[in-house]
Each structure stands twice: as structure tokens, then as C-alpha cells.
Design an enzyme around this catalytic site. Structure first.
Site, PDB file in Angstrom:
ATOM      1  N   ASP A   7       0.874  -1.169   0.000  1.00 48.33           N
ATOM      2  CA  ASP A   7       0.000   0.000   0.000  1.00 48.33           C
ATOM      3  C   ASP A   7       0.919   1.229   0.000  1.00 48.33           C
ATOM      4  OD1 ASP A   7      -2.275   1.683   0.352  1.00 48.33           O
ATOM      5  OD2 ASP A   7      -1.955   1.652   2.520  1.00 48.33           O
ATOM      6  N   ASP A   9      -0.335   4.971   1.080  1.00 48.88           N
ATOM      7  CA  ASP A   9      -0.685   5.876   2.173  1.00 48.88           C
ATOM      8  C   ASP A   9      -0.689   5.137   3.506  1.00 48.88           C
ATOM      9  OD1 ASP A   9      -1.460   8.439   0.711  1.00 48.88           O
ATOM     10  OD2 ASP A   9      -2.704   6.971  -0.323  1.00 48.88           O
TER      11      ASP A   9
END
Length: 212
Positions: A7, A9
Site C-alpha cells: 500500500d 498511504d
């Protein structure tokens, strides 16, 4: 494991506080009302989804205008300072020499490219996916499944590195083995964290042994 999908963020870049500040101010400036659960709901949504949600909070603009305004402000904040998380660059470079790397992010493509260019990490990833490019954002598995498809790897042969409730649910629903690196300010819900195969205190603990 054949591949590792990160991922962005909250895992590689400490952007969730920035997203919250920018969107909270945007909602207030344009006549909306920020709710107690707004930030947790927004985490993992695609651009179209969160823009529509901000409209529902009373922002007096069309969703595409909301998205453009918020992303412009995020890009400006990133130009001022890129909030990379400790160990992020090292973890990606350490893993890239041993497994195929992908990225599945809820950020728009424009911001993904800004972060990876600034960190000089773009060449480490065989595939990067924004949930703008799939039908549904997290917690749906679409972004992770698309990353696996672009890498030509079975999702069940992938490890995913996530921090948020919706991200953990998304990667797990895609059939990936999930490593959680919870953000202290935005911890995942207990039921989402229970989906994780491993829970790490930080990216320094993401060793090659785990990825193999």
C-alpha cells in the site's frame, strides 16, 4: 511467495494526517460538516468514492470538482514536504532484489507518481495500481487483484503490506497473505487486524525471511 504488494498511504508515506487536514479544511471551507467517523470511512476509498462522500457531507460542489481541488492541494503539500515513513525507501529497495514488487493504492495516479518519483522508487515496482483504475476501492479486492494481474502472479502467491482496516480487508479478500504495519494515529479495527498473517511495529521489521 512470488511477489509483495505495498500500500502507499500510511505504509510508505505518512500521508493520512495530510489527507485528513486537507479534506477536513476543504469540507469546512465549502459548507460541509466533518463527522466523527469521516476519516476512518474515507481511508481506502477511491478518488470517485471519497469525492462523492464529501459531497454527501454538504460540500456544495460537484464530485469531480471536489476531487480536483483536494488533489491539487495534496500535490502542493507534497511539493513542500514529502512525508516518507521511516524505513520506507530501505524496505522497498531491500525487497526489490528478491521478489517482484507491486503497489495497490487508493491515491490518484498523479499522487502515486509524485511520491515514487520523489523517493526514487518507481523502478522498483513491476506494477502500480490506483483504485481510480479499477471498479471499486478498498475494502473491495479490485486494486490488489489488478496488481497481481499486471505482475502475472497468482494473488495467493503474494504478500500484501497494509496499515488500515479497509486495506487489510481488501488484501485479504484478494487472497493475499497480509502483513499489517498499523499507523499509531489511525489503528485498524480489531476485526480487520485479525485478518493479518503478521503484525509488525514498522517497516524495519519487514525482513526477507518474511517475504520468502
Amino acid at each position: 511467495m512470488e511477489a509483495c504488494v505495498f500500500d502507499l498511504d500510511g505504509v510508505l508515506v505518512d500521508s493520512e494526517p495530510v489527507w485528513e487536514e486537507v479534506r477536513r479544511a476543504f469540507v469546512a471551507e465549502h459548507g460541509g460538516t466533518w463527522q466523527a467517523d469521516t476519516q476512518s470511512r474515507l481511508m481506502g476509498m477511491s478518488t470517485a468514492e471519497w469525492a462523492a462522500y464529501l459531497s454527501e457531507l454538504g460540500v456544495r460542489m460537484a464530485p469531480d470538482e471536489i476531487a480536483r481541488g483536494v488533489v491539487d492541494q495534496m500535490a502542493e503539500r507534497y511539493r513542500d514536504e514529502m512525508p516518507l515513513l521511516p524505513g520506507a525507501v530501505e524496505a522497498v529497495r531491500r525487497a526489490s532484489g528478491h521478489v517482484t514488487l507491486g503497489l495497490a493504492s487508493s491515491s490518484p495516479r498523479r499522487l502515486i507518481d509524485v511520491v515514487l518519483d520523489a523517493a526514487e522508487l518507481k523502478e522498483c515496482f513491476a506494477a502500480t495500481v490506483s483504485t481510480e483504475e479499477v471498479a471499486r476501492g478498498k475494502p473491495a479486492p479490485d486494486g490488489y487483484l489488478e496488481a497481481a494481474r499486471r505482475m502475472n502472479v497468482d494473488p495467493r502467491a503474494c504478500v500484501a503490506v497494509e496499515d488500515s482496516s479497509n486495506g487489510l480487508r481488501s488484501a485479504h479478500a484478494a487472497g493475499m497473505r497480509v502483513i499489517a504495519v498499523p499507523h499509531p494515529r489511525y489503528p485498524p479495527a480489531p476485526d480487520a487486524l485479525a485478518l493479518a498473517w503478521r503484525v509488525l511495529p514498522g517497516l524495519d521489521a519487514l525482513t526477507l525471511d518474511l517475504l520468502s
